[in-house]
Design a protein around this motif. Structure first.
Motif, PDB file in Angstrom:
ATOM      1  N   ARG A 786       0.835  -1.208   0.000  1.00  0.00           N
ATOM      2  CA  ARG A 786       0.000   0.000   0.000  1.00  0.00           C
ATOM      3  C   ARG A 786       0.868   1.255   0.000  1.00  0.00           C
ATOM      4  NH1 ARG A 786      -2.486   2.980  -1.790  1.00  0.00           N
ATOM      5  NH2 ARG A 786      -4.349   4.108  -1.107  1.00  0.00           N
ATOM      6  N   LYS A 787       1.975   1.220   0.771  1.00  0.00           N
ATOM      7  CA  LYS A 787       2.877   2.379   0.801  1.00  0.00           C
ATOM      8  C   LYS A 787       3.484   2.630  -0.580  1.00  0.00           C
ATOM      9  CE  LYS A 787       4.253   2.366   5.677  1.00  0.00           C
ATOM     10  NZ  LYS A 787       5.345   2.077   6.641  1.00  0.00           N
ATOM     11  N   ARG A 788       3.861   1.563  -1.245  1.00  0.00           N
ATOM     12  CA  ARG A 788       4.437   1.716  -2.579  1.00  0.00           C
ATOM     13  C   ARG A 788       3.438   2.370  -3.534  1.00  0.00           C
ATOM     14  NH1 ARG A 788       7.156  -3.627  -4.850  1.00  0.00           N
ATOM     15  NH2 ARG A 788       7.449  -2.154  -6.587  1.00  0.00           N
ATOM     16  N   MET A 789       2.182   1.996  -3.444  1.00  0.00           N
ATOM     17  CA  MET A 789       1.163   2.588  -4.315  1.00  0.00           C
ATOM     18  C   MET A 789       0.942   4.052  -3.984  1.00  0.00           C
ATOM     19  SD  MET A 789      -1.716  -0.383  -4.842  1.00  0.00           S
ATOM     20  CE  MET A 789      -2.579   0.631  -6.042  1.00  0.00           C
ATOM     21  N   ARG A 790       0.950   4.379  -2.681  1.00  0.00           N
ATOM     22  CA  ARG A 790       0.772   5.788  -2.288  1.00  0.00           C
ATOM     23  C   ARG A 790       1.931   6.651  -2.804  1.00  0.00           C
ATOM     24  NH1 ARG A 790      -1.372   4.202   3.025  1.00  0.00           N
ATOM     25  NH2 ARG A 790      -3.629   4.516   2.967  1.00  0.00           N
ATOM     26  N   LEU A 802     -10.294  10.296  -4.435  1.00  0.00           N
ATOM     27  CA  LEU A 802     -11.233   9.232  -4.065  1.00  0.00           C
ATOM     28  C   LEU A 802     -10.595   7.848  -4.128  1.00  0.00           C
ATOM     29  CD1 LEU A 802     -14.299  10.518  -6.111  1.00  0.00           C
ATOM     30  CD2 LEU A 802     -14.027  10.609  -3.632  1.00  0.00           C
ATOM     31  N   LYS A 803      -9.623   7.704  -4.978  1.00  0.00           N
ATOM     32  CA  LYS A 803      -9.014   6.396  -5.168  1.00  0.00           C
ATOM     33  C   LYS A 803      -7.813   6.175  -4.249  1.00  0.00           C
ATOM     34  CE  LYS A 803      -7.386   3.413  -8.945  1.00  0.00           C
ATOM     35  NZ  LYS A 803      -7.135   3.333 -10.398  1.00  0.00           N
ATOM     36  N   HIS A 804      -6.880   7.142  -4.196  1.00  0.00           N
ATOM     37  CA  HIS A 804      -5.583   6.884  -3.586  1.00  0.00           C
ATOM     38  C   HIS A 804      -5.405   7.429  -2.166  1.00  0.00           C
ATOM     39  CE1 HIS A 804      -3.947   5.202  -7.272  1.00  0.00           C
ATOM     40  NE2 HIS A 804      -4.446   6.226  -7.945  1.00  0.00           N
ATOM     41  N   ASP A 805      -6.174   8.433  -1.737  1.00  0.00           N
ATOM     42  CA  ASP A 805      -5.947   9.030  -0.421  1.00  0.00           C
ATOM     43  C   ASP A 805      -6.379   8.092   0.703  1.00  0.00           C
ATOM     44  OD1 ASP A 805      -4.716  11.242  -1.401  1.00  0.00           O
ATOM     45  OD2 ASP A 805      -6.357  12.633  -1.020  1.00  0.00           O
ATOM     46  N   PHE A 806      -5.849   8.373   1.919  1.00  0.00           N
ATOM     47  CA  PHE A 806      -6.144   7.534   3.086  1.00  0.00           C
ATOM     48  C   PHE A 806      -7.653   7.485   3.336  1.00  0.00           C
ATOM     49  CE2 PHE A 806      -6.050   6.996   7.885  1.00  0.00           C
ATOM     50  CZ  PHE A 806      -5.800   5.629   7.804  1.00  0.00           C
ATOM     51  N   GLY A 807      -8.183   6.270   3.441  1.00  0.00           N
ATOM     52  CA  GLY A 807      -9.619   6.087   3.609  1.00  0.00           C
ATOM     53  C   GLY A 807     -10.365   5.973   2.296  1.00  0.00           C
ATOM     54  N   MET A 809     -10.778   4.467  -1.909  1.00  0.00           N
ATOM     55  CA  MET A 809     -11.254   3.199  -2.467  1.00  0.00           C
ATOM     56  C   MET A 809     -10.192   2.096  -2.414  1.00  0.00           C
ATOM     57  SD  MET A 809     -13.301   4.810  -5.710  1.00  0.00           S
ATOM     58  CE  MET A 809     -13.655   3.238  -6.464  1.00  0.00           C
ATOM     59  N   ILE A 810      -8.936   2.452  -2.677  1.00  0.00           N
ATOM     60  CA  ILE A 810      -7.908   1.407  -2.661  1.00  0.00           C
ATOM     61  C   ILE A 810      -7.686   0.887  -1.250  1.00  0.00           C
ATOM     62  CG2 ILE A 810      -5.448   0.978  -3.018  1.00  0.00           C
ATOM     63  CD1 ILE A 810      -5.580   2.573  -5.541  1.00  0.00           C
ATOM     64  N   GLU A 813     -10.349  -1.615  -0.729  1.00  0.00           N
ATOM     65  CA  GLU A 813     -10.079  -2.835  -1.494  1.00  0.00           C
ATOM     66  C   GLU A 813      -8.977  -3.658  -0.823  1.00  0.00           C
ATOM     67  OE1 GLU A 813      -9.243  -1.248  -5.348  1.00  0.00           O
ATOM     68  OE2 GLU A 813     -11.340  -0.670  -5.715  1.00  0.00           O
ATOM     69  N   PHE A 814      -7.950  -2.987  -0.299  1.00  0.00           N
ATOM     70  CA  PHE A 814      -6.880  -3.702   0.404  1.00  0.00           C
ATOM     71  C   PHE A 814      -7.401  -4.364   1.687  1.00  0.00           C
ATOM     72  CE2 PHE A 814      -2.316  -2.887  -0.917  1.00  0.00           C
ATOM     73  CZ  PHE A 814      -2.645  -2.634  -2.249  1.00  0.00           C
ATOM     74  N   ILE A 815      -8.321  -3.683   2.357  1.00  0.00           N
ATOM     75  CA  ILE A 815      -8.926  -4.269   3.554  1.00  0.00           C
ATOM     76  C   ILE A 815      -9.630  -5.579   3.208  1.00  0.00           C
ATOM     77  CG2 ILE A 815     -10.848  -3.982   5.177  1.00  0.00           C
ATOM     78  CD1 ILE A 815     -10.068  -0.992   5.334  1.00  0.00           C
ATOM     79  N   VAL A 816     -10.420  -5.544   2.129  1.00  0.00           N
ATOM     80  CA  VAL A 816     -11.151  -6.745   1.718  1.00  0.00           C
ATOM     81  C   VAL A 816     -10.179  -7.850   1.320  1.00  0.00           C
ATOM     82  CG1 VAL A 816     -12.758  -7.694   0.005  1.00  0.00           C
ATOM     83  CG2 VAL A 816     -13.189  -5.433   0.991  1.00  0.00           C
ATOM     84  N   GLN A 817      -9.133  -7.498   0.578  1.00  0.00           N
ATOM     85  CA  GLN A 817      -8.152  -8.499   0.160  1.00  0.00           C
ATOM     86  C   GLN A 817      -7.453  -9.128   1.371  1.00  0.00           C
ATOM     87  OE1 GLN A 817      -5.707  -6.263  -2.583  1.00  0.00           O
ATOM     88  NE2 GLN A 817      -7.478  -5.830  -3.914  1.00  0.00           N
ATOM     89  N   PHE A 818      -7.107  -8.301   2.356  1.00  0.00           N
ATOM     90  CA  PHE A 818      -6.487  -8.830   3.566  1.00  0.00           C
ATOM     91  C   PHE A 818      -7.414  -9.811   4.276  1.00  0.00           C
ATOM     92  CE2 PHE A 818      -6.489  -8.433   8.216  1.00  0.00           C
ATOM     93  CZ  PHE A 818      -5.275  -9.055   8.504  1.00  0.00           C
TER      94      PHE A 818
END
Length: 905
Positions: A786-790, A802-807, A809-810, A813-818
């Motif tokens: 996640r840090k690398r993407m940020r 909406l996509k990349h900031d803290f809180g 969409m990504i 999505e990472f929460i669900v994947q985890f």
């Protein structure tokens, strides 16, 4: 209404023609009874001719007598209710073919004996006269007493192969003489009458043109001189004589002249003008002869208007829709209903009216075997016509006839009535004048349009552009009408008036040279209003329409536009279309794109009108993509010459947005390709299939592009093979894949191809996702990724990404994947392809995360997707909003992130 009882044979004597014919010879009544016992068809014509030529008569006399017997028989069967319209018009049409073919064979034999055979100078093969039946003869719908409209042509120039005493002629001279002899044989009036009157006026250049034309002459004429009304005439062209290969070559010349590749709404205006000329002549005749009755062919609501209604859609759509190229008016009307172009109830009533009008027309002609369409002026003959129709008198007949004609006129007006708005408008001269800007501003102010000065400048800039100034006066007039109509529509808006007009003018400048599109918008004001609404709602929609103006046709039918897609029917129709173009890859590429764009546009229209939610729209777009992918795989495989199987043992696996069924309008497709095939050539074949698949999907054609394809998620990424065997994919996922690849696998699914491979992939996927994982290590790797993407997507604005900031969409999505990777071993239902929102709620129900926080985060994701969707519709690449707009929404997602990962952050 009192209906006359069914007539006996003597009732046939309402026809003076039959009365005179019977009275001329005693044995004719017996012949008539014999020939009226059963339906009359083309198989009986040789016997009919033989029965009239037993006395040693020449062919011309025998044919004329056969024609009279056939006419009397058809009249008798019709008036005795033994035959319906179909039998009458097809029998007389087939008899016309028989007459032409029989006389031509005899005359050609005589000409060949005198001059030798005509030989093509290039092919060196024997040439034949091709007789084209036009009009009602072309459609097998001839009137009983009609002229036959003919055109004579031949393939190649050259000379006859004369020998001995034969006189050599050029092919043109040979066929000219043959044509004249044929016309005389058929139409000259003798003591036995005539076979058919012949009209050659439809040939190129009409009466001033040569009697016969070579294919080269016809092609040049179509390219240089062919007029719009002639397209209407050539729709009906049917070859009655000639070799099949020559006829096929001629059709290739006719087709591009008659039909346009794109939808041709400009033909409405052309046919309207043609109709006005016909009606003007009818009115002149009616003024000169006020005593005449109703004209059932050319009068208001007459037969010609039904024919125009059918043929206008043939000319508009026939270039793209082969089923609309039938020459029969009746069959074309049925096709319009089957294709939902016109309402089936309307078509039923039009067919009823057409049948009734044609029956009346026949009875007018039955009276004296005259080519007439007008009721006689004397009451006695009017009543005689009514009696033949089964009515007591003409007043009773008119009670049925006039409502039919009113209905036809109403339907004709619905299509052909000039839709020009008569309200105050800016005209072309005002736009070109010295005070153009001031004039436009005054008009805008009268419409209460905001910021009239800047809008006036934009209109003036469009009008003065070189593109518009280079257009004909007629096209410029259409543009001014469209600008006025758009202004009237925009005046009803309260917001974005300038932006909407700017988008519309951009579109107008893009299509100014495509007069068919201009005509469509003028002929169908509701389509123009919808265009304006769509452009007001979405800049992306405006640009999409700019790229694909052919989609304007989709706006015409409100019912179809708002239908829920029938996916099975859509897939079947696409498959049939692709099969129809099998072997023509260019056409197949265009068909795929046009089909995809048309349905995408319908979904866009429904979206902009709030008829579908963002989640439902994503499901629909994903399903559409699945069908396209499936069809491309199948079609590409058919194009590979050395394939060893009818169906490939090959599967397409979708990742990312398509994998998660969260596709948007302009999404790329993240795909990988798998196969399971032991054939030694399989790896190379399936690599070729994958490469061609990507080419078919990504190639830009005149119809645009389908999808951009990303295959970076394949095993070993850019360094890996384009396609993988199922076994090697399984080994890679179990032993070599990075964690982020397992994260990606949470949103993967079988998309198209071999379903057995798809099922095996799902087993592999489930096994991988259900592996036991160390929770702390898993969290570290998720956080690291996640840090690398940020870091790769830094937001330097004050807006919220909406996509990349803290809180955003990504994060969700990472929460669900985890949660899937951590708990799927215990809860296998988490491997289901349910989407992020459903999976979050399921994790809450299972107690893996607080249920209230799960539900709130799911709602956050839904809200952020909606914001993102709306921003993308406005054409923005970066989905960012004011932070305060989402501040409350992202509390849940940030809290859930911190709850799960606070011990590692």
């Amino acid at each position: 209404m009192n209906v006359h009882p069914i007539l006996s044979l003597n009732g046939t004597l309402d026809s003076r023609f039959v009365h005179r014919w019977l009275a001329a010879k005693e044995d004719r009544a017996d012949k008539l009874k014999e020939w009226t016992k059963s339906p009359l068809d083309s198989k009986k014509f040789p016997e009919l001719l033989k029965s009239e030529s037993d006395d040693g008569l020449a062919l011309g006399a025998a044919m004329r007598r056969s024609r009279n017997l056939l006419m009397a028989s058809l009249i008798s069967r019709d008036l005795e209710a033994k035959a319906e319209l179909h039998e009458v018009i097809t029998a007389i049409s087939h008899f016309a073919d028989f007459v032409i073919q029989t006389h031509l064979a005899e005359l050609n034999a005589e000409m060949t004996a005198q001059h030798g055979q005509p030989i093509g100078e290039e092919s060196h093969s024997v040439q034949e006269l091709i007789v084209l039946g036009m009009g009602k003869l072309g459609g097998y719908e001839l009137n009983v007493s009609s002229d036959i409209d003919l055109i004579f042509c031949y393939n190649e120039d050259g000379e006859t192969n004369a020998t001995g005493d034969q006189r050599q002629l050029s092919n043109h001279e040979y066929f000219s003489r043959l044509g004249k002899k044929l016309i005389a044989a058929i139409s000259e009036i003798t003591e036995d009458g005539f076979s058919f009157r012949v009209d050659m006026a439809l040939r190129p250049n009409g009466a001033s043109g040569p009697l016969v034309a070579s294919f080269g002459m016809i092609e040049d004429y179509f390219l240089v001189q062919g007029r719009e009304w002639e397209r209407y005439a050539w729709v009906k062209a049917r070859a009655i004589t000639g070799r099949s290969d020559d006829i096929a070559a001629l059709q290739k010349l006719i087709f591009p002249f008659v039909y346009r590749r794109y939808l041709d709404y400009g033909v409405i205006d052309s046919l309207r003008n043609m109709h006005h000329q016909i009606r003007a002549e009818v009115v002149r005749q009616e003024t000169r002869h006020p005593e005449r009755g109703i004209n059932v062919k050319l009068g208001r609501g007459g037969i010609r208007e039904v024919e125009f209604l059918a043929q206008v859609f043939q000319l508009i759509r026939g270039g793209r829709e082969a089923h609309l190229r039938d020459r029969s008016t009746r069959q074309t009307l049925l096709t319009l209903a089957e294709s939902c172009i016109l309402d089936s109830l309307v078509i039923d009533k039009l067919l009823d009216a057409y049948t009734f009008l044609r029956n009346v027309e026949h009875r007018l002609q039955y009276l004296d075997d005259a080519q007439t369409h007008i009721f006689p002026s004397n009451r006695e003959d009017q009543n005689r016509i009514a009696n033949m129709m089964g009515f007591d008198d003409v007043d009773a007949l008119n009670q049925v006839l006039l409502p039919h004609m009113r209905f036809v006129a109403e339907q004709f007006d619905a299509i052909f009535k000039d839709k020009t708005d008569q309200e105050q408008q800016i005209d072309a001269s005002a736009l070109s004048g010295e005070d153009a800007n001031e004039t436009i501003v005054q008009h805008l102010e009268s419409l209460n349009i905001a910021d009239p000065s800047s809008i006036a400048q934009r209109i003036a800039a469009t009008w003065q552009s070189p593109k518009v100034q280079a257009l004909s006066e007629g096209t410029q007039e259409k543009i001014t009408r469209l600008i006025n109509a758009a202004l009237n529509a925009i005046a009803t808006q309260t917001e974005k008036q300038a932006e909407t007009l700017g988008r519309f003018l951009d579109f107008l400048e893009h299509i100014v040279r495509r007069t068919a599109y201009l005509s469509l918008l003028l002929e169908f004001p509701h389509a123009l209003e919808r265009v304006v609404r769509m452009m007001a709602a979405s800049d992306w929609a405006a640009k999409f329409l700019n790229r694909h103006p052919i989609l304007l046709d989709e706006l015409l039918d409100e019912t179809v536009l708002h239908q829920v897609p029938d996916w099975e029917m859509y897939a079947d129709e696409l498959r049939e279309t692709m099969q129809a173009h099998n072997g023509d890859i260019e056409s197949q590429l265009d068909c795929l794109r046009e089909s995809h764009h048309a349905l995408l546009f319908r979904l866009l229209a429904q979206d902009l009108e709030g008829r579908v939610s963002v989640e439902h729209l994503a499901d629909l777009l994903s399903k559409l993509a699945d069908i396209i992918v499936e069809q491309v795989v199948n079609s590409v495989w058919q194009s590979i010459p050395n394939r060893h199987l009818d169906k490939p043992q090959f599967a397409v696996i979708a990742y990312g947005k398509l994998g998660g069924k969260e596709l948007s309008y302009a999404s790329d497709l993240d795909l990988i390709f798998l196969y399971e095939d032991d054939d030694q050539e399989a790896p190379a074949l399936y690599a070729k299939l994958a490469q061609r698949f990507i080419t078919w999907m990504t190639t830009h054609t005149a119809a645009g592009i389908l999808f951009d394809i990303d295959i970076a998620l394949r095993p070993d990424g850019a360094s890996g093979l384009m396609v993988s065997s199922l076994n090697s994919f399984a080994r890679y996922q179990e032993k070599s894949a990075w964690l982020w690849e397992h994260q990606a696998l949470t949103r993967a699914r079988f998309c198209a191809g071999d379903k057995q491979i798809g099922a095996k992939f799902e087993t592999i996927r489930s096994t991988v996702l259900r592996q036991t994982r160390d929770e702390a290590k898993l969290k570290e790797e998720v956080i690291h990724m996640r840090k690398r993407m940020r870091e790769a997507n830094v937001n330097r604005t004050e807006l919220f990404d909406l996509k990349h900031d803290f809180g955003g969409m990504i994060d969700i999505e990472f929460i669900v994947q985890f949660l899937i990777l951590q708990y799927a071993q215990v809860h296998p239902e988490l491997t289901g392809n349910l989407g992020n929102i459903a999976l979050l709620k399921r994790c809450g129900e299972l107690g893996l995360i607080p249920a209230d926080l799960a539900s709130a985060t799911a709602n956050t994701y839904r809200q952020l997707r909606k914001y993102q969707h709306n921003i993308r519709l406005q054409g923005e690449e970066k989905a960012r909003v004011k932070r305060e707009k989402v501040q409350e929404s992202i509390v849940a997602s940030t809290n859930l992130w911190e709850l799960l990962f606070e011990d590692v952050q």
